[in-house]
Design a protein around this motif. Structure first.
Motif, PDB file in Angstrom:
ATOM      1  N   ALA A   4     -39.684 -65.458  -1.841  1.00  0.00           N
ATOM      2  CA  ALA A   4     -39.915 -65.371  -0.398  1.00  0.00           C
ATOM      3  C   ALA A   4     -40.821 -66.498   0.078  1.00  0.00           C
ATOM      4  N   ARG A   5     -41.759 -66.911  -0.755  1.00  0.00           N
ATOM      5  CA  ARG A   5     -42.660 -67.999  -0.357  1.00  0.00           C
ATOM      6  C   ARG A   5     -41.932 -69.335  -0.298  1.00  0.00           C
ATOM      7  N   VAL A   6     -40.996 -69.527  -1.207  1.00  0.00           N
ATOM      8  CA  VAL A   6     -40.192 -70.746  -1.164  1.00  0.00           C
ATOM      9  C   VAL A   6     -39.401 -70.787   0.140  1.00  0.00           C
ATOM     10  N   LYS A   7     -38.789 -69.669   0.486  1.00  0.00           N
ATOM     11  CA  LYS A   7     -38.024 -69.591   1.727  1.00  0.00           C
ATOM     12  C   LYS A   7     -38.933 -69.784   2.937  1.00  0.00           C
ATOM     13  N   ALA A   8     -40.136 -69.213   2.887  1.00  0.00           N
ATOM     14  CA  ALA A   8     -41.060 -69.346   4.012  1.00  0.00           C
ATOM     15  C   ALA A   8     -41.436 -70.803   4.247  1.00  0.00           C
ATOM     16  N   VAL A   9     -41.703 -71.523   3.182  1.00  0.00           N
ATOM     17  CA  VAL A   9     -42.052 -72.941   3.315  1.00  0.00           C
ATOM     18  C   VAL A   9     -40.880 -73.712   3.906  1.00  0.00           C
ATOM     19  N   SER A  10     -39.674 -73.401   3.441  1.00  0.00           N
ATOM     20  CA  SER A  10     -38.482 -74.057   3.988  1.00  0.00           C
ATOM     21  C   SER A  10     -38.308 -73.726   5.468  1.00  0.00           C
ATOM     22  N   ASP A  11     -38.483 -72.456   5.821  1.00  0.00           N
ATOM     23  CA  ASP A  11     -38.314 -72.039   7.214  1.00  0.00           C
ATOM     24  C   ASP A  11     -39.341 -72.680   8.131  1.00  0.00           C
ATOM     25  N   LEU A  12     -40.576 -72.826   7.628  1.00  0.00           N
ATOM     26  CA  LEU A  12     -41.661 -73.330   8.464  1.00  0.00           C
ATOM     27  C   LEU A  12     -41.675 -74.849   8.574  1.00  0.00           C
ATOM     28  N   TYR A  13     -41.468 -75.532   7.460  1.00  0.00           N
ATOM     29  CA  TYR A  13     -41.692 -76.976   7.430  1.00  0.00           C
ATOM     30  C   TYR A  13     -40.412 -77.807   7.434  1.00  0.00           C
ATOM     31  N   ILE A  14     -39.268 -77.180   7.210  1.00  0.00           N
ATOM     32  CA  ILE A  14     -38.012 -77.917   7.214  1.00  0.00           C
ATOM     33  C   ILE A  14     -37.113 -77.456   8.363  1.00  0.00           C
ATOM     34  N   LYS A  15     -36.905 -76.154   8.480  1.00  0.00           N
ATOM     35  CA  LYS A  15     -35.963 -75.621   9.464  1.00  0.00           C
ATOM     36  C   LYS A  15     -36.612 -75.262  10.792  1.00  0.00           C
ATOM     37  N   ASP A  16     -37.945 -75.143  10.826  1.00  0.00           N
ATOM     38  CA  ASP A  16     -38.644 -74.675  12.023  1.00  0.00           C
ATOM     39  C   ASP A  16     -37.994 -73.392  12.541  1.00  0.00           C
ATOM     40  N   LYS A  17     -37.860 -72.444  11.662  1.00  0.00           N
ATOM     41  CA  LYS A  17     -37.166 -71.189  11.958  1.00  0.00           C
ATOM     42  C   LYS A  17     -37.924 -70.376  12.995  1.00  0.00           C
ATOM     43  N   GLN A  18     -37.166 -69.719  13.890  1.00  0.00           N
ATOM     44  CA  GLN A  18     -37.733 -68.863  14.919  1.00  0.00           C
ATOM     45  C   GLN A  18     -37.235 -67.430  14.712  1.00  0.00           C
ATOM     46  N   PRO A  19     -37.886 -66.445  15.330  1.00  0.00           N
ATOM     47  CA  PRO A  19     -37.430 -65.064  15.190  1.00  0.00           C
ATOM     48  C   PRO A  19     -35.975 -64.911  15.606  1.00  0.00           C
ATOM     49  N   LYS A  20     -35.267 -63.998  14.960  1.00  0.00           N
ATOM     50  CA  LYS A  20     -33.856 -63.768  15.270  1.00  0.00           C
ATOM     51  C   LYS A  20     -33.691 -63.242  16.683  1.00  0.00           C
ATOM     52  N   PHE A  21     -34.608 -62.351  17.086  1.00  0.00           N
ATOM     53  CA  PHE A  21     -34.517 -61.754  18.415  1.00  0.00           C
ATOM     54  C   PHE A  21     -35.709 -62.169  19.266  1.00  0.00           C
ATOM     55  N   LEU A  22     -35.422 -62.760  20.400  1.00  0.00           N
ATOM     56  CA  LEU A  22     -36.448 -63.081  21.374  1.00  0.00           C
ATOM     57  C   LEU A  22     -35.993 -62.519  22.726  1.00  0.00           C
ATOM     58  N   GLY A  23     -36.815 -62.637  23.716  1.00  0.00           N
ATOM     59  CA  GLY A  23     -36.480 -62.125  25.037  1.00  0.00           C
ATOM     60  C   GLY A  23     -37.655 -62.317  25.960  1.00  0.00           C
ATOM     61  N   LYS A  24     -37.656 -61.589  27.056  1.00  0.00           N
ATOM     62  CA  LYS A  24     -38.748 -61.730  28.002  1.00  0.00           C
ATOM     63  C   LYS A  24     -40.022 -61.129  27.419  1.00  0.00           C
ATOM     64  N   PRO A  25     -41.168 -61.695  27.759  1.00  0.00           N
ATOM     65  CA  PRO A  25     -42.445 -61.191  27.250  1.00  0.00           C
ATOM     66  C   PRO A  25     -42.701 -59.738  27.632  1.00  0.00           C
ATOM     67  N   GLU A  26     -43.308 -59.020  26.723  1.00  0.00           N
ATOM     68  CA  GLU A  26     -43.713 -57.644  26.953  1.00  0.00           C
ATOM     69  C   GLU A  26     -45.193 -57.521  26.580  1.00  0.00           C
ATOM     70  N   PRO A  27     -46.080 -58.104  27.410  1.00  0.00           N
ATOM     71  CA  PRO A  27     -47.505 -58.152  27.044  1.00  0.00           C
ATOM     72  C   PRO A  27     -48.083 -56.780  26.757  1.00  0.00           C
ATOM     73  N   ILE A  28     -48.823 -56.713  25.663  1.00  0.00           N
ATOM     74  CA  ILE A  28     -49.589 -55.492  25.405  1.00  0.00           C
ATOM     75  C   ILE A  28     -50.628 -55.373  26.503  1.00  0.00           C
ATOM     76  N   LEU A  29     -50.911 -54.175  26.939  1.00  0.00           N
ATOM     77  CA  LEU A  29     -51.839 -53.925  28.042  1.00  0.00           C
ATOM     78  C   LEU A  29     -53.095 -54.756  27.890  1.00  0.00           C
ATOM     79  N   SER A  30     -53.612 -55.281  28.999  1.00  0.00           N
ATOM     80  CA  SER A  30     -54.763 -56.165  28.969  1.00  0.00           C
ATOM     81  C   SER A  30     -55.970 -55.533  28.319  1.00  0.00           C
ATOM     82  N   SER A  31     -56.073 -54.232  28.341  1.00  0.00           N
ATOM     83  CA  SER A  31     -57.204 -53.547  27.725  1.00  0.00           C
ATOM     84  C   SER A  31     -57.175 -53.676  26.218  1.00  0.00           C
ATOM     85  N   ALA A  32     -56.006 -54.045  25.675  1.00  0.00           N
ATOM     86  CA  ALA A  32     -55.880 -54.185  24.222  1.00  0.00           C
ATOM     87  C   ALA A  32     -55.955 -55.644  23.790  1.00  0.00           C
ATOM     88  N   GLN A  33     -56.126 -56.566  24.741  1.00  0.00           N
ATOM     89  CA  GLN A  33     -56.161 -57.977  24.404  1.00  0.00           C
ATOM     90  C   GLN A  33     -57.593 -58.488  24.411  1.00  0.00           C
TER      91      GLN A  33
END
Length: 221
Positions: free
Chosen positions: A191-220
């Motif tokens: 998994a670490r080999v894949k992580a290095v490849s995803d981060l430094y070679i492929k610049d991999k992003q999450p499979k699912f993205l969408g509009k922001p859903e901020p956690i309540l400001s009281s938790a930030q």
């Protein structure tokens, strides 16, 4: 095939195997070393953060027994919340199948342990560690948080977070030993080999993205 040629091939295979194993061991150690300043087993050493990111895993093993990796992460999340080290829990895991829902399972157990439902947010898109860590910032608008998982997993999560300039620390909860743990570490090496490849070679992003859903400001922070 002559004996001389056979010896050369055998020697090449042997040296190649040694080189690959040496690379894997070195990579594993380097990732662990870079995560060390941000990983803690003693909760008193953690800097208080408003959000704790609990990385999901299956609650039960294939034999039907409770998964100790899951159990220790839930216990760690409860401990940090009760100590005031975190104020809000972001539960990130896999919900890619209708009858499999890691975030909801964690939520139910945490509520049963006394955590208010209002202090919990679910992330159904945490299909893997990279997705969980990056979605915390991209979707839930949190860039400073405490990750809760086992030590070996902390290393990879911190690698991902620091590569994306996220202010993350990790609470390393207990991990079971035995043969199962050895298998987990073997998978972690890959998994670490894949992580290095995803981060430094492929610049991999999450499979699912969408509009922001901020956690309540009281938790930030």
């Amino acid at each position: 095939m002559t004996i001389t040629l056979l010896k050369r091939i055998t020697k090449y295979i042997l040296f190649s195997t040694i080189a690959i194993l040496s690379f894997l061991i070195l990579l594993y150690q380097l990732i662990s070393r870079q995560a060390m300043p941000y990983t803690f087993t003693d909760s008193s050493q953690l800097t208080p953060r408003n959000v704790g990111l609990v990385l999901g895993t299956a609650k039960y093993l294939r034999n039907g027994q409770l998964n100790p990796f899951y159990q220790y992460r839930i216990e760690g999340a409860v401990k940090l919340y009760q100590q005031g080290k975190i104020k809000h829990l972001l539960l990130s895991g896999d919900h890619s199948r209708k009858n499999y829902n890691e975030p909801e399972t964690m939520r139910q157990d945490l509520i049963q342990a006394g955590i208010p439902a209002s202090s919990i947010t679910l992330d159904y898109g945490g299909l893997r560690t990279l997705d969980s860590v990056l979605r915390a910032e991209k979707i839930f608008q949190v860039n400073s948080f405490t990750i809760i998982t086992q030590s070996f997993h902390c290393d990879r999560a911190i690698l991902i977070a620091r590569k994306h300039q996220l202010d993350a620390q990790c609470y390393a909860v207990a991990a079971p030993g035995g043969k199962n743990y050895a298998k987990v570490i073997f998978r972690e090496i890959l998994a670490r080999v894949k992580a290095v490849s995803d981060l430094y070679i492929k610049d991999k992003q999450p499979k699912f993205l969408g509009k922001p859903e901020p956690i309540l400001s009281s938790a930030q922070e």
